[in-house]
Design a protein around this motif. Structure first.
Motif, PDB file in Angstrom:
ATOM      1  N   LEU A  80     -13.207  13.267   2.136  1.00 37.62           N
ATOM      2  CA  LEU A  80     -12.275  13.370   1.154  1.00 37.62           C
ATOM      3  C   LEU A  80     -10.889  12.790   1.643  1.00 37.62           C
ATOM      4  O   LEU A  80      -9.853  12.307   0.674  1.00 37.62           O
ATOM      5  CB  LEU A  80     -11.761  14.877   1.403  1.00 37.62           C
ATOM      6  N   GLN A  81     -10.620  12.437   3.025  1.00 38.57           N
ATOM      7  CA  GLN A  81      -9.386  11.663   3.394  1.00 38.57           C
ATOM      8  C   GLN A  81      -9.488  10.149   3.060  1.00 38.57           C
ATOM      9  O   GLN A  81      -8.789   9.835   2.470  1.00 38.57           O
ATOM     10  CB  GLN A  81      -9.311  11.959   4.654  1.00 38.57           C
ATOM     11  N   ARG A  82     -10.614   9.794   3.222  1.00 35.41           N
ATOM     12  CA  ARG A  82     -11.041   8.225   2.724  1.00 35.41           C
ATOM     13  C   ARG A  82     -10.689   8.198   0.941  1.00 35.41           C
ATOM     14  O   ARG A  82     -10.068   7.075   0.808  1.00 35.41           O
ATOM     15  CB  ARG A  82     -12.418   7.888   3.091  1.00 35.41           C
ATOM     16  N   ASP A  83     -11.117   9.336   0.282  1.00 37.59           N
ATOM     17  CA  ASP A  83     -11.165   9.172  -1.246  1.00 37.59           C
ATOM     18  C   ASP A  83      -9.747   9.076  -1.299  1.00 37.59           C
ATOM     19  O   ASP A  83      -9.111   8.472  -2.431  1.00 37.59           O
ATOM     20  CB  ASP A  83     -11.844  10.009  -1.805  1.00 37.59           C
ATOM     21  N   THR A  84      -8.994  10.050  -0.712  1.00 40.35           N
ATOM     22  CA  THR A  84      -7.457  10.059  -0.977  1.00 40.35           C
ATOM     23  C   THR A  84      -6.738   8.794  -0.710  1.00 40.35           C
ATOM     24  O   THR A  84      -5.915   8.164  -1.473  1.00 40.35           O
ATOM     25  CB  THR A  84      -6.761  11.208  -0.184  1.00 40.35           C
ATOM     26  N   VAL A  85      -6.958   8.211   0.610  1.00 34.54           N
ATOM     27  CA  VAL A  85      -6.598   6.987   0.956  1.00 34.54           C
ATOM     28  C   VAL A  85      -6.713   5.736  -0.373  1.00 34.54           C
ATOM     29  O   VAL A  85      -6.008   5.102  -0.647  1.00 34.54           O
ATOM     30  CB  VAL A  85      -6.780   6.360   2.454  1.00 34.54           C
ATOM     31  N   VAL A  86      -8.023   5.746  -0.831  1.00 37.38           N
ATOM     32  CA  VAL A  86      -8.482   4.788  -1.847  1.00 37.38           C
ATOM     33  C   VAL A  86      -7.893   4.920  -3.047  1.00 37.38           C
ATOM     34  O   VAL A  86      -7.143   4.083  -3.557  1.00 37.38           O
ATOM     35  CB  VAL A  86      -9.819   4.878  -1.833  1.00 37.38           C
ATOM     36  N   TRP A  87      -7.640   6.137  -3.194  1.00 32.50           N
ATOM     37  CA  TRP A  87      -7.100   6.510  -4.508  1.00 32.50           C
ATOM     38  C   TRP A  87      -5.618   6.240  -4.693  1.00 32.50           C
ATOM     39  O   TRP A  87      -5.081   5.493  -5.623  1.00 32.50           O
ATOM     40  CB  TRP A  87      -7.323   8.042  -4.912  1.00 32.50           C
ATOM     41  N   LEU A  88      -4.905   6.402  -3.617  1.00 31.46           N
ATOM     42  CA  LEU A  88      -3.412   6.245  -3.430  1.00 31.46           C
ATOM     43  C   LEU A  88      -3.110   4.785  -3.249  1.00 31.46           C
ATOM     44  O   LEU A  88      -2.415   4.040  -4.043  1.00 31.46           O
ATOM     45  CB  LEU A  88      -2.746   6.783  -2.305  1.00 31.46           C
ATOM     46  N   ALA A  89      -3.934   4.082  -2.529  1.00 33.75           N
ATOM     47  CA  ALA A  89      -3.879   2.638  -2.175  1.00 33.75           C
ATOM     48  C   ALA A  89      -3.933   1.845  -3.641  1.00 33.75           C
ATOM     49  O   ALA A  89      -3.210   0.896  -3.764  1.00 33.75           O
ATOM     50  CB  ALA A  89      -4.638   2.104  -1.048  1.00 33.75           C
ATOM     51  N   THR A  90      -5.031   2.115  -4.299  1.00 31.24           N
ATOM     52  CA  THR A  90      -5.349   1.540  -5.533  1.00 31.24           C
ATOM     53  C   THR A  90      -4.367   1.576  -6.364  1.00 31.24           C
ATOM     54  O   THR A  90      -4.005   0.513  -7.292  1.00 31.24           O
ATOM     55  CB  THR A  90      -6.590   2.162  -6.047  1.00 31.24           C
ATOM     56  N   ARG A  91      -3.432   2.590  -6.574  1.00 29.56           N
ATOM     57  CA  ARG A  91      -2.330   2.803  -7.391  1.00 29.56           C
ATOM     58  C   ARG A  91      -1.089   2.247  -6.772  1.00 29.56           C
ATOM     59  O   ARG A  91       0.060   2.412  -7.519  1.00 29.56           O
ATOM     60  CB  ARG A  91      -2.409   4.314  -7.810  1.00 29.56           C
ATOM     61  N   ASN A  92      -1.094   1.667  -5.643  1.00 33.55           N
ATOM     62  CA  ASN A  92      -0.060   1.195  -4.822  1.00 33.55           C
ATOM     63  C   ASN A  92       1.058   2.298  -4.637  1.00 33.55           C
ATOM     64  O   ASN A  92       2.413   2.144  -4.729  1.00 33.55           O
ATOM     65  CB  ASN A  92       0.970   0.123  -5.655  1.00 33.55           C
ATOM     66  N   GLN A  93       0.415   3.602  -4.306  1.00 32.82           N
ATOM     67  CA  GLN A  93       1.349   4.838  -3.869  1.00 32.82           C
ATOM     68  C   GLN A  93       1.080   5.103  -2.730  1.00 32.82           C
ATOM     69  O   GLN A  93       1.700   6.103  -2.241  1.00 32.82           O
ATOM     70  CB  GLN A  93       1.033   5.924  -4.929  1.00 32.82           C
ATOM     71  N   LEU A  94       0.599   4.444  -1.746  1.00 35.14           N
ATOM     72  CA  LEU A  94       0.158   4.605  -0.219  1.00 35.14           C
ATOM     73  C   LEU A  94       1.287   4.026   0.446  1.00 35.14           C
ATOM     74  O   LEU A  94       1.222   2.686   0.782  1.00 35.14           O
ATOM     75  CB  LEU A  94      -1.284   4.537   0.130  1.00 35.14           C
ATOM     76  N   ALA A  95       2.286   4.771   1.184  1.00 35.39           N
ATOM     77  CA  ALA A  95       3.292   4.266   1.940  1.00 35.39           C
ATOM     78  C   ALA A  95       2.513   3.825   3.428  1.00 35.39           C
ATOM     79  O   ALA A  95       2.804   2.994   4.075  1.00 35.39           O
ATOM     80  CB  ALA A  95       4.618   5.067   2.115  1.00 35.39           C
ATOM     81  N   ALA A  96       1.857   4.804   4.049  1.00 34.53           N
ATOM     82  CA  ALA A  96       1.325   4.754   5.375  1.00 34.53           C
ATOM     83  C   ALA A  96       0.454   5.922   5.580  1.00 34.53           C
ATOM     84  O   ALA A  96       0.179   6.975   4.795  1.00 34.53           O
ATOM     85  CB  ALA A  96       2.443   5.082   6.332  1.00 34.53           C
ATOM     86  N   VAL A  97      -0.495   5.797   6.522  1.00 35.03           N
ATOM     87  CA  VAL A  97      -1.431   7.142   6.967  1.00 35.03           C
ATOM     88  C   VAL A  97      -1.190   7.292   8.552  1.00 35.03           C
ATOM     89  O   VAL A  97      -1.156   6.731   9.243  1.00 35.03           O
ATOM     90  CB  VAL A  97      -2.983   6.580   6.627  1.00 35.03           C
ATOM     91  N   VAL A  98      -0.885   8.657   8.459  1.00 36.64           N
ATOM     92  CA  VAL A  98      -0.414   9.289   9.847  1.00 36.64           C
ATOM     93  C   VAL A  98      -1.663  10.142  10.384  1.00 36.64           C
ATOM     94  O   VAL A  98      -2.105  10.788   9.556  1.00 36.64           O
ATOM     95  CB  VAL A  98       0.765   9.964  10.167  1.00 36.64           C
ATOM     96  N   MET A  99      -1.979   9.530  11.564  1.00 31.22           N
ATOM     97  CA  MET A  99      -3.287  10.300  12.065  1.00 31.22           C
ATOM     98  C   MET A  99      -3.068  11.112  13.307  1.00 31.22           C
ATOM     99  O   MET A  99      -2.166  10.915  14.342  1.00 31.22           O
ATOM    100  CB  MET A  99      -4.322   9.377  12.472  1.00 31.22           C
ATOM    101  N   GLU A 100      -3.354  12.468  13.470  1.00 31.96           N
ATOM    102  CA  GLU A 100      -3.299  13.377  14.571  1.00 31.96           C
ATOM    103  C   GLU A 100      -4.113  12.666  15.669  1.00 31.96           C
ATOM    104  O   GLU A 100      -4.133  12.911  16.895  1.00 31.96           O
ATOM    105  CB  GLU A 100      -3.840  14.792  14.253  1.00 31.96           C
ATOM    106  N   MET A 101      -5.145  12.136  15.431  1.00 31.54           N
ATOM    107  CA  MET A 101      -6.092  11.499  16.325  1.00 31.54           C
ATOM    108  C   MET A 101      -5.538  10.138  16.865  1.00 31.54           C
ATOM    109  O   MET A 101      -6.360   9.606  17.918  1.00 31.54           O
ATOM    110  CB  MET A 101      -7.607  11.104  15.369  1.00 31.54           C
ATOM    111  N   ALA A 102      -4.562   9.899  16.724  1.00 34.21           N
ATOM    112  CA  ALA A 102      -4.162   8.832  17.712  1.00 34.21           C
ATOM    113  C   ALA A 102      -2.527   9.236  18.224  1.00 34.21           C
ATOM    114  O   ALA A 102      -1.917   9.789  17.626  1.00 34.21           O
ATOM    115  CB  ALA A 102      -4.114   7.484  16.848  1.00 34.21           C
ATOM    116  N   GLU A 103      -2.191   8.601  19.293  1.00 36.36           N
ATOM    117  CA  GLU A 103      -0.878   9.032  19.762  1.00 36.36           C
ATOM    118  C   GLU A 103       0.326   8.128  19.007  1.00 36.36           C
ATOM    119  O   GLU A 103       0.164   7.093  18.751  1.00 36.36           O
ATOM    120  CB  GLU A 103      -0.797   8.696  21.444  1.00 36.36           C
ATOM    121  N   ARG A 104       1.195   8.850  18.941  1.00 37.54           N
ATOM    122  CA  ARG A 104       2.861   8.404  18.411  1.00 37.54           C
ATOM    123  C   ARG A 104       2.841   7.176  19.199  1.00 37.54           C
ATOM    124  O   ARG A 104       2.881   7.277  20.553  1.00 37.54           O
ATOM    125  CB  ARG A 104       3.726   9.227  18.480  1.00 37.54           C
TER     126      ARG A 104
END
Length: 302
Positions: A80-104
């Motif tokens: 679902l997360q990947r689908d969200t990223v693709v959906w937003l990126a395709t529409r040029n609406q994705l600014a960034a992806v922040v992941m809990e799974m990597a350190e700031r």
């Protein structure tokens, strides 16, 4: 049994070894506890539950930040997360992806769209033994391939011990919400965590939320949406990351839940995404084995 040394043993591990993610044990059990305490109101509407997930994104936009809450061992949630990223990126609406799974402090900024998975993992200082790349790699690479930066949001490991002693975090949440955090920690650790460690561990959870919130806020771009991926307990509006933002920041929360009757939450989430249950696991049994005192090594015969 001395729980505190067992629980904190990972602080003494070599620097190259990642600790087990603290929210791994704060999964379905703790999240269910938090939801039951936050107040629920029936089930999602039949229309919402039947609509394919990408189509439901329309109802959550526009938003400065879209928080996607997951159960870490549910592969459907990462899809679902990947689908969200693709959906937003395709529409040029994705600014960034922040992941809990990597350190700031770690990000893919500066990498080309055709960067290899090895290059991306190196840039994020990804710890595969804590967060399997097989699960999260497709989410990350979908963003990189679209030319969108992926940012680590989690509190750096070298700041976690200090966060345990920062009593100021005890004042961040209203008293009822803080008690919900305490209850989630008790239940998420199967009652094995000593009471003296509940407050320090809650401070780490709150500090981690603050770290992810700051990372997402710094990534805001007008007319676009930052996607934040984290465990379900981290995204709840009254308890997690959103409590660290100013009132004028517009955020929406989509919570993926699996395998049981799904509550519609009055104020903690804007959408519930139903998925199939992952294979059953005895998380409490695994944790008891992990924390079991080690038998002494027999001495060599004289």
């Amino acid at each position: 049994m001395h729980f505190f040394p067992l629980f904190t043993a990972w602080w003494q591990r070599p620097a190259h070894e990642a600790p087990p993610p603290m929210s791994r044990w704060l999964g379905a059990t703790a999240l269910a506890c938090v939801l039951s305490l936050s107040g629920c109101a029936g089930l999602p509407s039949a229309h919402d539950a039947a609509a394919p997930w990408p189509e439901r994104l329309h109802t959550l936009l526009p938003a400065d930040v879209l928080l996607l809450g997951e159960q870490h061992d549910a592969a459907d949630h990462q899809r679902l997360q990947r689908d969200t990223v693709v959906w937003l990126a395709t529409r040029n609406q994705l600014a960034a992806v922040v992941m809990e799974m990597a350190e700031r402090g770690h990000s893919t900024q500066g990498l080309p769209r055709d960067a290899t998975e090895a290059q991306v993992q190196a840039a994020l200082q990804w710890q595969d033994n804590a967060w399997p790349w097989k699960a999260y790699g497709p989410v990350v690479m979908a963003a990189v391939g679209a030319g969108v930066p992926v940012l680590g949001g989690n509190l750096p490991r070298n700041r976690m011990r200090a966060a345990m002693g920062e009593a100021a975090w005890d004042q961040h949440l209203p008293a009822p919400a803080l008690q919900r955090q305490y209850t989630a920690l008790r239940d998420g650790h199967c009652g094995l965590l000593p009471e003296s460690q509940i407050a320090p561990m809650a401070r780490i959870q709150i500090a981690r939320d603050a770290s992810m919130a700051q990372t997402a806020e710094e990534a805001l771009r007008p007319g676009q949406t930052v996607v934040l991926v984290a465990g379900g307990g981290h995204v709840l509006r009254s308890l997690g990351v959103p409590t660290h933002w100013p009132a004028n920041l517009v955020s929406k929360v989509a919570l993926a839940l699996s395998g049981q009757a799904l509550p519609a939450i009055n104020s903690d989430a804007d959408a519930i995404v139903a998925t199939l249950a992952p294979p059953a696991k005895d998380h409490c049994g695994e944790l008891r084995k992990q924390w079991a005192p080690r038998a002494p090594t027999p001495s060599a015969p004289q």
